[in-house]
Scaffold this motif. Sequence first.
Motif, mmCIF file in Angstrom:
data_model
loop_
_atom_site.group_PDB
_atom_site.id
_atom_site.type_symbol
_atom_site.label_atom_id
_atom_site.label_comp_id
_atom_site.label_asym_id
_atom_site.label_seq_id
_atom_site.Cartn_x
_atom_site.Cartn_y
_atom_site.Cartn_z
ATOM 1 N N LYS A 177 0.823 -1.211 0.000
ATOM 2 C CA LYS A 177 0.000 0.000 0.000
ATOM 3 C C LYS A 177 0.857 1.262 0.000
ATOM 4 O O LYS A 177 0.477 2.293 -0.567
ATOM 5 N N PHE A 178 2.020 1.195 0.617
ATOM 6 C CA PHE A 178 2.946 2.342 0.572
ATOM 7 C C PHE A 178 3.568 2.458 -0.812
ATOM 8 O O PHE A 178 3.682 3.551 -1.367
ATOM 9 N N ILE A 179 3.996 1.356 -1.373
ATOM 10 C CA ILE A 179 4.641 1.383 -2.687
ATOM 11 C C ILE A 179 3.657 1.833 -3.768
ATOM 12 O O ILE A 179 4.018 2.570 -4.697
ATOM 13 N N ASP A 180 2.404 1.418 -3.645
ATOM 14 C CA ASP A 180 1.378 1.795 -4.626
ATOM 15 C C ASP A 180 0.888 3.226 -4.437
ATOM 16 O O ASP A 180 0.104 3.727 -5.254
ATOM 17 N N GLY A 181 1.305 3.875 -3.365
ATOM 18 C CA GLY A 181 0.914 5.262 -3.131
ATOM 19 C C GLY A 181 -0.413 5.435 -2.412
ATOM 20 O O GLY A 181 -0.890 6.561 -2.245
ATOM 21 N N ASP A 192 -6.850 13.780 8.529
ATOM 22 C CA ASP A 192 -7.565 13.984 9.774
ATOM 23 C C ASP A 192 -7.828 12.620 10.399
ATOM 24 O O ASP A 192 -7.610 11.569 9.780
ATOM 25 N N ASP A 193 -8.287 12.606 11.631
ATOM 26 C CA ASP A 193 -8.426 11.354 12.370
ATOM 27 C C ASP A 193 -9.370 10.373 11.678
ATOM 28 O O ASP A 193 -9.086 9.179 11.597
ATOM 29 N N GLU A 194 -10.496 10.856 11.194
ATOM 30 C CA GLU A 194 -11.477 9.981 10.562
ATOM 31 C C GLU A 194 -10.927 9.347 9.292
ATOM 32 O O GLU A 194 -11.083 8.143 9.057
ATOM 33 N N SER A 195 -10.276 10.161 8.459
ATOM 34 C CA SER A 195 -9.706 9.639 7.211
ATOM 35 C C SER A 195 -8.588 8.648 7.499
ATOM 36 O O SER A 195 -8.452 7.622 6.810
ATOM 37 N N LEU A 196 -7.792 8.947 8.518
ATOM 38 C CA LEU A 196 -6.684 8.065 8.865
ATOM 39 C C LEU A 196 -7.199 6.723 9.371
ATOM 40 O O LEU A 196 -6.654 5.669 9.020
ATOM 41 N N LEU A 197 -8.235 6.753 10.180
ATOM 42 C CA LEU A 197 -8.814 5.509 10.682
ATOM 43 C C LEU A 197 -9.307 4.640 9.526
ATOM 44 O O LEU A 197 -9.053 3.431 9.492
ATOM 45 N N GLU A 198 -9.967 5.256 8.562
ATOM 46 C CA GLU A 198 -10.475 4.511 7.411
ATOM 47 C C GLU A 198 -9.335 3.943 6.573
ATOM 48 O O GLU A 198 -9.384 2.786 6.130
ATOM 49 N N ALA A 199 -8.294 4.740 6.365
ATOM 50 C CA ALA A 199 -7.180 4.305 5.513
ATOM 51 C C ALA A 199 -6.374 3.183 6.156
ATOM 52 O O ALA A 199 -5.985 2.224 5.480
ATOM 53 N N LEU A 200 -6.115 3.286 7.442
ATOM 54 C CA LEU A 200 -5.253 2.300 8.093
ATOM 55 C C LEU A 200 -5.966 0.997 8.396
ATOM 56 O O LEU A 200 -5.351 -0.072 8.376
ATOM 57 N N THR A 201 -7.266 1.049 8.679
ATOM 58 C CA THR A 201 -7.979 -0.203 8.924
ATOM 59 C C THR A 201 -8.203 -0.989 7.635
ATOM 60 O O THR A 201 -8.644 -2.141 7.675
ATOM 61 N N ALA A 202 -7.891 -0.389 6.495
ATOM 62 C CA ALA A 202 -7.940 -1.111 5.223
ATOM 63 C C ALA A 202 -6.704 -1.990 5.042
ATOM 64 O O ALA A 202 -6.654 -2.832 4.142
ATOM 65 N N VAL A 203 -5.686 -1.798 5.898
ATOM 66 C CA VAL A 203 -4.478 -2.632 5.862
ATOM 67 C C VAL A 203 -4.755 -3.916 6.639
ATOM 68 O O VAL A 203 -5.312 -3.884 7.740
ATOM 69 N N LYS A 204 -4.382 -5.047 6.069
ATOM 70 C CA LYS A 204 -4.587 -6.325 6.750
ATOM 71 C C LYS A 204 -3.852 -6.332 8.087
ATOM 72 O O LYS A 204 -2.688 -5.961 8.171
ATOM 73 N N GLY A 205 -4.549 -6.757 9.128
ATOM 74 C CA GLY A 205 -3.918 -6.894 10.435
ATOM 75 C C GLY A 205 -3.941 -5.647 11.294
ATOM 76 O O GLY A 205 -3.473 -5.677 12.430
ATOM 77 N N ILE A 206 -4.477 -4.541 10.762
ATOM 78 C CA ILE A 206 -4.546 -3.311 11.542
ATOM 79 C C ILE A 206 -6.014 -2.970 11.773
ATOM 80 O O ILE A 206 -6.770 -2.783 10.825
ATOM 81 N N GLY A 207 -6.399 -2.903 13.042
ATOM 82 C CA GLY A 207 -7.775 -2.599 13.402
ATOM 83 C C GLY A 207 -7.888 -1.269 14.117
ATOM 84 O O GLY A 207 -6.909 -0.529 14.259
ATOM 85 N N VAL A 208 -9.081 -0.980 14.596
ATOM 86 C CA VAL A 208 -9.362 0.321 15.212
ATOM 87 C C VAL A 208 -8.477 0.576 16.415
ATOM 88 O O VAL A 208 -7.921 1.667 16.579
ATOM 89 N N TRP A 209 -8.321 -0.419 17.282
ATOM 90 C CA TRP A 209 -7.511 -0.224 18.488
ATOM 91 C C TRP A 209 -6.061 0.120 18.129
ATOM 92 O O TRP A 209 -5.466 1.032 18.712
ATOM 93 N N SER A 210 -5.508 -0.596 17.165
ATOM 94 C CA SER A 210 -4.122 -0.322 16.740
ATOM 95 C C SER A 210 -3.980 1.090 16.196
ATOM 96 O O SER A 210 -2.986 1.765 16.445
#
Length: 277
Positions: A177-181, A192-210
């Motif tokens: 996901k980093f290499i693809d931009g 912002d916090d909301e956008s970041l939460l949405e973007a990072l929880t799309a990564v496998k293995g990363i959930g809301v708590w993380s």
Amino acid sequence: MAKRICRKFLLQSESQIDADPLPSSSSSKIPFRSTKVRKISSKQEPAKPQITTSGGNDPTRAFPNLTGTVKSLSSSDEICTAIDHLRRSDPLLISILDSCESPNFKSNPPFLALAKSILYQQLATKAAESIYNRFASLCGGEAAVVPDTVLGLSPQQLRVIGVSGRKASYLHDLATKFIDGILSNSSILEMDDESLLEALTAVKGIGVWSVHMFMIFTLHRPDVLPVGDLGVRKGVQRLYGLKELPKPVEMEKLCEKWKPYRSMGAWCMWRLMEMKG
């Protein structure tokens, strides 16, 4: 307005982000200095949050909120302002703030911090540190823990140093996901916090708590309330004398008064559980 004297906080400790699937009070084991928080008289006027016009990679960038604009908790002055605000907005926190020790955060590049959070998932701290050190060495040093390097490591290479096949797939998904931009260190800092939460929880293995732990301990965002963290929930239960652990909606209502410094309020809950434990 009387001039406030605040101690300078040395931002040197490791950011703490562990397993998302098992939210727990492990966040309470956050390194901190031995310097106690300076008590601020309740009669003293609160210092106004400092406003900054800088953005991007500036660790003291401003965050909009309901009461004005506050800076990242990377700023020692903003930590002092947060402590002052909590003392005034919630008197039940005063005894905790008077007896606990000051927070001590360290910034790591977002990719490095996220990779580390994946490796630490569901492991005891000592075991996780050992695997992480071998992982960093395999990459060529901590500075070389970058997307291209991580994606170049095969599952077999990672398995040799103790990384499971499942976590290897999580690391590769993050790196891709980093290499693809889709993600980048700079874009993460600017979201912002909301956008970041949405973007990072799309990564496998990363959930809301993380993501919440990442926002607090890597990005030092001032107004994050980790409603799924067991330590924070237990702290709120004890602080307000609740019969049961509060649910997320109840947490939001009870901790409303902590805004725009709910990250510091959460930190107080971890300290409270340590003091009682």
